[in-house]
Enzyme design. Structure first.
Site, PDB file in Angstrom:
ATOM      1  N   ALA A  66       0.302   0.571  -9.985  1.00  0.00           N
ATOM      2  CA  ALA A  66      -0.013   1.993  -9.930  1.00  0.00           C
ATOM      3  C   ALA A  66       0.331   2.566  -8.562  1.00  0.00           C
ATOM      4  O   ALA A  66       0.329   1.869  -7.549  1.00  0.00           O
ATOM      5  CB  ALA A  66      -1.496   2.205 -10.229  1.00  0.00           C
ATOM      6  N   GLY A 107      -0.433  -2.719 -12.648  1.00  0.00           N
ATOM      7  CA  GLY A 107       0.224  -1.989 -13.729  1.00  0.00           C
ATOM      8  C   GLY A 107       1.635  -2.470 -13.980  1.00  0.00           C
ATOM      9  O   GLY A 107       2.148  -2.342 -15.100  1.00  0.00           O
ATOM     10  N   GLU A 110       1.176  -5.291 -16.291  1.00  0.00           N
ATOM     11  CA  GLU A 110       0.744  -4.726 -17.574  1.00  0.00           C
ATOM     12  C   GLU A 110       1.935  -4.127 -18.324  1.00  0.00           C
ATOM     13  O   GLU A 110       2.069  -4.285 -19.543  1.00  0.00           O
ATOM     14  CB  GLU A 110      -0.348  -3.681 -17.344  1.00  0.00           C
ATOM     15  N   GLU A 130      -6.318  -5.776  -9.226  1.00  0.00           N
ATOM     16  CA  GLU A 130      -7.184  -4.589  -9.217  1.00  0.00           C
ATOM     17  C   GLU A 130      -8.591  -4.874  -8.714  1.00  0.00           C
ATOM     18  O   GLU A 130      -9.233  -4.008  -8.113  1.00  0.00           O
ATOM     19  CB  GLU A 130      -7.258  -3.991 -10.625  1.00  0.00           C
TER      20      GLU A 130
END
Length: 699
Positions: A66, A107, A110, A130
């Protein structure tokens, strides 16, 4: 051959469309990149000539995750958000192959797990970090990873936040193939085989979780995390979210994951960790020193002093593979210092953290000398000698004579005036302060002190060098005690005043430790040695007898109690042990001091102890900030987190003040300042007052 998107390139290689994320430095998944991925996946699906898709990044990063600059902003929620991107990729009618080099973190991983296949270079770094920001993977990571590597491995990876190389996952559904040669060529060939062999699209969401003993392992993880992470809610939430992967339908588990992510984002602990993450990056930015400032080479370092500090500094450089010349005045001191360094390394060997060969390699990087002439070739010389201006003058005058032009002269002083030290040389532009914290080979903090004439390239070189030796560097201006020790003086004065008014050392230490400090102030004093501060107070008393005010600590030292090294200080210690034992003798000395000063003791609760000590730090921090000694409030937080044991979950003293509200801090300070005989330092700092009145914060 095809017009590229600004942030996602598009080209075709036969029947394969190659989509290349291009958002330096690490392909952070901000709004523009997210939209570009969705756009190009749709374009590939609409192109009749395309039969498969490869999604890749740069050699440095598939994606670092992110875009943290969007956290807490509307852009973070704008569609397509990351979950929407992953849904679009996974829903592609044409197989999507993630080609991973560099890092695929958070992310980024992911996103890769939303693809139908994954190929990677063996050394690509995969992880879901995270939890280190007080969060959990919030874009289906807690549901996809267990389906690909199993519950146990997924929990270990998510709860620790630590990355692992792609080769570790060879043979698992997480990595379908380890790439050889050019990554994109390999991925295109892999995609062609998928098409030629008519392999079915493999959607991770449709996989079942390999669940032998999954619930039993999750329960063990809950117990372990509960004990280790009492100040941080995220690890336990990670365990619960992974638990949903084998106990609930995918869509329901994803909804619960998202709810937990949003709740964690609102916690003060996550705010603190995200603050620290941003602070470490901001600290490297120095006003007036451009990022492209040429650096001076640091190929060899000289260290003056082989004591505890000098030895620790030498180890810091040797650990980074940088040769060190170590200077002492006497052979026995040099031999003792080298023996201590060898013993420290041997301890690491005994614990399995270092091999015997590595011990020998590191010791071989240290060249002992009794002669300043041994420093003729070094690029940086650091003195770690006694805190006396006379001694510093001798050292810097000698260095000025032998160091080559362009070499950097550094002082490890913790308080003395760096500009005065620089004036002992003919090259003040090459002089800088490098204040390491003891033990220097362990403590992460490095205060980099900028003198009035320190050259910009010297500053830039030392800030970059700090990264090389794995230190958190914070820039400070010149003042008595710089950032950390100047604030510590106010913190210590507040604690000593509490003893005068009615508290005992064990109560003050207990309250501060319950707040989260690694160690109470009086325990720290016993560890460091009380005679050091006492000597300084006696010097100040001799210089200005009329201004001196005795404190309780003077009576402790007058009784010959200097801390652990004498078996007694604020506490007493059993021979060979470090456990602090409250001592009635200390209580008697404190009582005698109060009587002599005409003080009637009162009851003091733990909340007041924390308020007085922590707000004293905050108030002095505000003065340091306004004077320009520190560049930003977050720099002050880094100093206290990395050098003084301030609790990480509170984010540093300045962020803590923001959290409780600056008007509340001001109100308490005014109350303390209004007490009869109160020290003037309790008056709220002007910057603190202005921010509180304007409804603003430090950070």
């Amino acid at each position: 051959m095809n017009a590229p998107s600004p942030v996602v390139g598009y080209e075709t290689r036969g029947p394969v469309a190659v989509l290349t994320m291009n958002k330096p430095p690490v392909n952070g998944l901000g709004m523009a990149l997210r939209a570009g991925i969705v756009e190009m996946v749709a374009r590939a699906n609409a192109d009749a000539a395309v039969q498969a898709i490869v999604l890749t990044g740069s050699a440095r990063a598939f994606s670092g995750g992110a875009d943290v600059t969007e956290f807490g902003t509307p852009k973070a929620l704008e569609e397509p958000n990351l979950r929407s991107v992953i849904i679009a990729v996974e829903a592609s009618a044409k197989p999507v192959v993630a080609a991973i080099a560099g890092v695929a973190l958070g992310g980024g991983l992911e996103l890769a797990m939303g693809c139908h296949f994954r190929v990677a270079l063996p050394d690509a770094s995969l992880g879901l970090p995270e939890v280190k920001l007080g969060l959990l993977p919030g874009a289906t990571g807690t549901q996809r990873l267990p389906r690909l590597i199993g519950v146990e491995a997924a929990l270990n990876m998510i709860v620790s936040g630590n990355p692992a190389p792609a080769k570790k996952f060879a043979g698992t559904p997480l990595i379908d193939a380890l790439a050889e040669g050019d990554l994109v060529d390999f991925a295109v060939a892999f995609a062609r085989r998928v098409v030629d062999e008519q392999r079915p699209v493999q959607r991770v969401r449709d996989r079942s979780v390999p669940a032998p003993s999954a619930e039993a392992y999750a329960e063990l993880a809950r117990q372990a995390v509960g004990k280790a992470g009492r100040h941080f809610p995220a690890p336990l939430q990670c365990v619960e979210a992974v638990g949903h992967s084998f106990s609930k339908p995918f869509d329901e588990a994803v909804r619960l994951e998202r709810e937990a992510f949003v709740a964690l984002m609102a916690t003060p602990e996550s705010r603190a960790l995200r603050h620290v993450f941003a602070a470490e990056r901001a600290a490297a930015k120095i006003a007036g020193v451009p990022d492209d400032t040429p650096l001076r080479p640091i190929a060899a370092v000289g260290v003056i002093g082989a004591g505890t500090m000098g030895g620790g500094i030498a180890m810091s450089y040797v650990n980074a593979g940088i040769p060190v010349v170590m200077l002492e005045a006497r052979q026995e001191a040099l031999d003792k210092g080298l023996a201590t360094i060898r013993k420290n390394y041997q301890n690491s060997v005994d614990k399995g953290k270092l091999s015997a060969a590595q011990l020998d390699q590191r010791m071989a990087l240290i060249t002992p000398t009794l002669d300043y002439g041994g420093f003729a070739h070094v690029d940086l010389a650091i003195e770690a000698v006694f805190e006396s201006m006379e001694v510093k003058q001798q050292v810097f005058s000698a260095l000025d004579e032998v160091l080559k032009p362009g070499a950097i002269l550094a002082s490890n002083t913790s308080a003395l005036n760096l500009d005065e030290i620089a004036a002992f040389t003919r090259r003040p532009q090459d002089v800088i302060g490098l204040h390491f914290f003891s033990p220097a080979n362990v403590m992460r903090l490095l205060e980099v002190v900028r003198g009035a004439r320190t050259a910009p390239d010297v500053l830039a070189t030392c800030m970059q060098m700090a990264k090389r030796i794995k230190k958190v560097a914070v820039l400070s201006g010149v003042c008595d005690g710089f950032i950390g020790n100047r604030m510590l003086a106010r913190y210590g004065a507040a604690a000593n005043n509490l003893l005068s008014q009615g508290a005992l050392p064990q109560q003050v230490d207990g309250a501060l430790q319950d707040f989260g400090m690694a160690m109470g102030l009086f325990r720290v004093g016993d560890l460091a040695g009380l005679d050091i501060g006492w000597a300084g107070r006696k010097r100040r008393q001799a210089a200005n007898p009329a201004a001196y005010r005795p404190i309780v600590a003077d009576r402790i030292c007058e009784a010959g109690r200097f801390g652990q090294k004498t078996g007694a200080g604020w506490y007493r210690y059993e021979p060979g042990k470090r456990d602090p034992i409250p001592d009635p003798v200390v209580e008697q000395l404190i009582a005698e001091y109060r009587r002599a000063q005409g003080i009637v003791p009162r009851a003091i609760d733990n909340a007041e102890i924390v308020e007085r000590c922590i707000y004293a730090l905050v108030n002095e921090g505000a003065r340091i900030l306004e004077e320009g000694i520190a560049a930003r409030a977050s720099d002050i937080d880094l100093v206290y987190l990395n050098g003084y044991g301030f609790p990480l979950h509170r984010g540093g003293p300045m962020l803590y003040a923001d959290t409780v509200g600056l008007p509340n801090v001001v109100s308490s300070l005014r109350r303390f300042a209004a007490e009869p005989g109160a020290d003037p330092s309790w008056e709220p700092a002007p910057l603190l007052l202005r921010l509180a009145e304007a409804g603003k914060t430090f950070n």
